[in-house]
Design a protein around this motif. Structure first.
Motif, PDB file in Angstrom:
ATOM      1  N   ASP A 149      22.347 -19.002   8.613  1.00  0.00           N
ATOM      2  CA  ASP A 149      22.110 -19.830   7.311  1.00  0.00           C
ATOM      3  C   ASP A 149      23.421 -20.692   7.225  1.00  0.00           C
ATOM      4  O   ASP A 149      23.045 -21.523   6.406  1.00  0.00           O
ATOM      5  N   TYR A 179       9.360 -20.184  -0.664  1.00  0.00           N
ATOM      6  CA  TYR A 179      10.575 -19.978   0.410  1.00  0.00           C
ATOM      7  C   TYR A 179      10.099 -20.189   1.739  1.00  0.00           C
ATOM      8  O   TYR A 179       8.859 -19.647   2.244  1.00  0.00           O
ATOM      9  N   THR A 180      10.963 -20.773   2.698  1.00  0.00           N
ATOM     10  CA  THR A 180      10.684 -20.781   4.075  1.00  0.00           C
ATOM     11  C   THR A 180      10.716 -19.497   4.473  1.00  0.00           C
ATOM     12  O   THR A 180      11.652 -18.394   3.951  1.00  0.00           O
ATOM     13  N   TYR A 230      23.974 -27.503   2.250  1.00  0.00           N
ATOM     14  CA  TYR A 230      22.830 -27.243   1.607  1.00  0.00           C
ATOM     15  C   TYR A 230      22.607 -28.486   0.456  1.00  0.00           C
ATOM     16  O   TYR A 230      23.633 -28.821  -0.177  1.00  0.00           O
ATOM     17  N   VAL A 234      14.125 -17.079   4.796  1.00  0.00           N
ATOM     18  CA  VAL A 234      14.876 -16.599   3.634  1.00  0.00           C
ATOM     19  C   VAL A 234      14.361 -15.624   2.732  1.00  0.00           C
ATOM     20  O   VAL A 234      14.936 -15.067   1.778  1.00  0.00           O
ATOM     21  N   ARG A 248      18.275 -27.630   3.534  1.00  0.00           N
ATOM     22  CA  ARG A 248      19.681 -27.212   4.276  1.00  0.00           C
ATOM     23  C   ARG A 248      19.514 -27.893   5.732  1.00  0.00           C
ATOM     24  O   ARG A 248      18.568 -28.191   6.243  1.00  0.00           O
ATOM     25  N   VAL A 305      14.133 -25.246   2.270  1.00  0.00           N
ATOM     26  CA  VAL A 305      14.691 -23.664   2.170  1.00  0.00           C
ATOM     27  C   VAL A 305      13.758 -23.120   0.922  1.00  0.00           C
ATOM     28  O   VAL A 305      13.230 -21.919   1.241  1.00  0.00           O
TER      29      VAL A 305
END
Length: 116
Positions: free
Chosen positions: A90, A60-61, A94, A64, A38, A48
């Motif tokens: 957020d 995942y980062t 994306y 999130v 993103r 992400v």
């Protein structure tokens, strides 16, 4: 060649949910790691989430984790990103990407806007 098309973006209030889809064509992605990235306004594009070809391993980062879930349906050549408990931070465009050729294939992106 791989063509990737994202869909499912939109505007939601904080705490809401969205489900993004990434449809691939031109070449199967069934053996490729796929990811979502993103880019927020004025910021660099960031990682992400990603999922291995068989769906066994997801990454995942930190921001999130516990809120977003990446999944895939290789029969449909499609990757998903379920986003729950959305926050204003957020917000961004994306992008779906394939790790084929070291993240060599990208979609055009879909806008996600989360209002407080």
């Amino acid at each position: 060649q791989v063509q990737l098309v994202e869909s499912g973006g939109g505007s939601v209030q904080a705490g809401g949910s969205l489900r993004l889809s990434c449809a691939a064509s031109g070449r199967t992605i069934s053996l490729a790691t796929m990811g979502w990235f993103r880019q927020a306004p004025g910021k660099e594009r960031e990682f992400v989430a990603q999922i291995t070809w068989n769906g066994v391993t997801t990454t995942y980062t930190d921001s999130v984790k516990g809120r977003f879930t990446i999944s895939r349906d290789n029969a449909k050549n499609t990757v998903y990103l379920q986003m729950d408990s959305l926050k204003p931070e957020d917000t961004g465009i994306y992008y779906c990407a394939s790790k084929i050729n070291n993240w060599g294939y990208w979609g055009q992106g879909t806008q996600v806007t989360v209002s407080s």
